[in-house]
Design an enzyme around this catalytic site. Structure first.
Site, PDB file in Angstrom:
ATOM      1  N   HIS A 167       0.832  -1.206   0.000  1.00  0.00           N
ATOM      2  CA  HIS A 167       0.000   0.000   0.000  1.00  0.00           C
ATOM      3  C   HIS A 167       0.872   1.265   0.000  1.00  0.00           C
ATOM      4  O   HIS A 167       0.744   2.127  -0.874  1.00  0.00           O
ATOM      5  CB  HIS A 167      -0.919  -0.024   1.233  1.00  0.00           C
ATOM      6  N   GLU A 168       1.765   1.350   0.974  1.00  0.00           N
ATOM      7  CA  GLU A 168       2.618   2.550   1.061  1.00  0.00           C
ATOM      8  C   GLU A 168       3.549   2.626  -0.153  1.00  0.00           C
ATOM      9  O   GLU A 168       3.850   3.722  -0.646  1.00  0.00           O
ATOM     10  CB  GLU A 168       3.422   2.565   2.365  1.00  0.00           C
ATOM     11  N   HIS A 210       1.715   4.430  -2.816  1.00  0.00           N
ATOM     12  CA  HIS A 210       1.792   5.892  -2.613  1.00  0.00           C
ATOM     13  C   HIS A 210       3.174   6.399  -3.047  1.00  0.00           C
ATOM     14  O   HIS A 210       3.307   7.434  -3.695  1.00  0.00           O
ATOM     15  CB  HIS A 210       1.618   6.232  -1.127  1.00  0.00           C
ATOM     16  N   GLU A 267      -4.945   7.661  -2.979  1.00  0.00           N
ATOM     17  CA  GLU A 267      -5.430   6.405  -2.387  1.00  0.00           C
ATOM     18  C   GLU A 267      -5.752   5.383  -3.492  1.00  0.00           C
ATOM     19  O   GLU A 267      -5.655   4.184  -3.282  1.00  0.00           O
ATOM     20  CB  GLU A 267      -6.654   6.711  -1.521  1.00  0.00           C
TER      21      GLU A 267
HETATM   22 ZN    ZN Z   1      -3.080   5.211   1.938  1.00  0.00          ZN
END
Ligand code: ZN
Length: 498
Positions: free
Chosen positions: A264-265, A268, A294
């Site tokens: 997830h990170e 980003h 997101e």
């Molecule tokens: Zn996030």
């Protein structure tokens, strides 16, 4: 380059430098700073913040922005976008009286501490007076900023998603409710037959660290420009497109937690690394909106990271690392387990399918609070009712209910919808991407380059040059459309749980 714009850039340089220093301080605070440092370091952060505001609110910048706004048509696309972003920030800082603004900063700093204690002790009553004042203040601030035709909630929402109004979200969430609530119930009935206890055996942190680092670079996070550290809650921070930092957290009793956090990170991070050189370190040198950011992290985490094609080449590595914990577990069983869907109480631990229902609960309630149709005292009861309605379960305590998230304590109303919009954007992008790339074949071949290139070319490099819908129209041929997400989830879950 426009002469006035050149002057503006000179004034922005120290603003950017102070911003960078503040970001670094915050990063350090969350990762490496010793516990005792906080009180004394906070003073420096305070002084830096004041210097930042002073540099940013210089009358010269204001005058240049006015001139540039007047000669908008003669500006380049990039210059226009920078002026648009700065005007937005200025407007926000200028229409709110300074003393009220400062009082609100102090209120939320106190409220965050009170909230943490209230959550710990499951004591909503002690937090309620603060929340009441925060709601009232946000309503007042939104009133100062409201333009014709906007609701108060529209104003708050525009800080995160300028392309969306309350009306758009009502339609979006109604579509989700109709499309997902029956699917959630259908899947919940099957959940007990999906074993997943093997994911929660003992997984030593050192081994997790090693595997997660591999995963970050595997998906496309870059070693020369990216750093991975540890913090209580995983997050991403960026200084510019050559310095992006992500964090992770390891729980020895959970295999999925750190793995999916790092993907997830990493998503980003890949976004921030992909921003074009000519935009980075400018006011438009970040992700387009909260939801667009997101969408990238959740795209990597869920759409890619929880797919069978992703794990086909990786699962043997995982098996080799944890031969005892995963003994006898097939790839198919592993995929089912990491996608198991079951209504739960905590948003941050929710699966891909039920996640948006958690957002719907918050959206409905914050809208009522801002409209003045729900009193803060009645919030815990209303929370439980909404949970029951959407998820079919309700928390016994407020700690697992209305007190679980920190957003409202910080005054962040209008923020939650970005998570749901982002999830849905991911599915819309997937559909467009599949017309150009065989996504599964890339994943099975352990080569995610084409996927990263596609996102880089269509989304990342533009930073904030375009808004959310503009980017979607350019990339997918249409504005935001929730239909793709609902279809994606229906197809995925029916296939997995067939
Ligand atoms: Zn996030």
């Amino acid at each position: 380059m426009n002469e006035n714009f050149q002057k503006l850039e000179e004034y922005l340089e120290p603003v950017q430098a102070l911003q960078t220093a503040l970001t670094l301080f915050q990063w350090d605070n969350e990762t490496l700073a010793p516990e005792a440092a906080n009180a004394q370091s906070s003073r420096m952060v305070g002084a830096l913040s004041a210097a930042y505001l002073e540099a940013f609110l210089k009358p010269e910048i204001r005058q240049l922005l006015e001139k540039l706004t007047a000669e908008k048509d003669a500006l380049s696309e990039k210059e226009r976008a920078v002026v648009r972003e700065l005007n937005r920030d200025y407007e926000q800082l200028e229409v709110i009286p300074k003393d009220e603004y400062r009082a609100f900063q102090e209120l939320t700093m106190k409220a965050a501490v009170v909230w943490a204690k209230a959550r710990e002790e499951d004591d909503f009553a002690s937090f309620a007076p603060y929340l009441k004042e925060i709601v009232e203040t946000q309503k007042r601030f939104a009133g100062y900023r409201r333009k014709e035709g906007q609701s108060l909630y529209d104003v708050l929402l525009s800080d995160y998603e300028p392309d969306f109004t309350e009306k758009d979200l009502d339609e979006f969430f109604a579509a989700l409710r109709e499309g997902l609530v029956p699917l959630v119930k259908e899947m919940a009935a099957k959940a007990d037959s999906i074993p997943d206890s093997f994911l929660y055996k003992n997984y030593p942190a050192d081994q997790q660290r090693e595997f997660c680092e591999m995963l970050a670079y595997y998906i496309g996070f870059e070693k020369e420009k990216g750093v991975i550290a540890e913090s209580a809650h995983p997050f991403t921070t960026n200084l510019h497109n050559k310095d992006v930092r992500i964090t992770n957290h390891f729980y020895e009793d959970s295999l999925p937690s750190a793995m999916f956090s790092v993907i997830h990170e990493g998503g980003h991070g890949i976004y921030e690394l992909g921003i074009a050189d000519e935009l980075t370190q400018t006011p438009i040198g970040g992700g387009a909106t909260m939801a667009m950011h997101e969408s990238q992290s959740r795209f990597y985490e869920n759409i890619l990271g929880r797919s069978e094609a992703f794990w086909k080449p990786l699962y043997p590595k995982l098996l080799a690392l944890y031969p005892e914990q995963l003994a006898g577990i097939s790839l198919e069983a592993f995929i089912k387990a990491i996608n198991k869907s079951q209504p739960s109480l905590i948003r941050t631990e929710a699966d891909e399918l039920t996640y948006c229902l958690h957002i719907m609960v918050r959206y409905e309630l914050e809208k009522l609070l801002i409209r003045g149709e729900l009193a803060v005292e009645d919030l815990p009861r209303a929370w439980k009712d909404k949970c029951r309605e959407y998820l079919g379960i309700a928390p016994d305590t407020d700690r697992e209910g209305v007190l679980q998230d920190t957003h409202w304590a910080w005054g962040n109303f209008g923020y939650f919808p970005s998570y749901a919009i982002g999830s849905a954007i991911g599915a819309q992008l997937l559909c467009a991407m599949k017309k150009e790339i065989n996504v599964d074949a890339c994943l099975e071949a352990s080569d995610l380059t084409a996927i990263k290139k596609y996102l880089g070319k269509n989304i990342h490099r533009y930073g904030k040059l375009y808004g959310c819908n503009e980017l979607l129209v350019k990339t997918t041929g249409e504005k935001f459309n929730a239909h793709y997400f609902i279809e994606y989830l229906k197809e995925k879950y029916h296939r997995l749980y067939a």
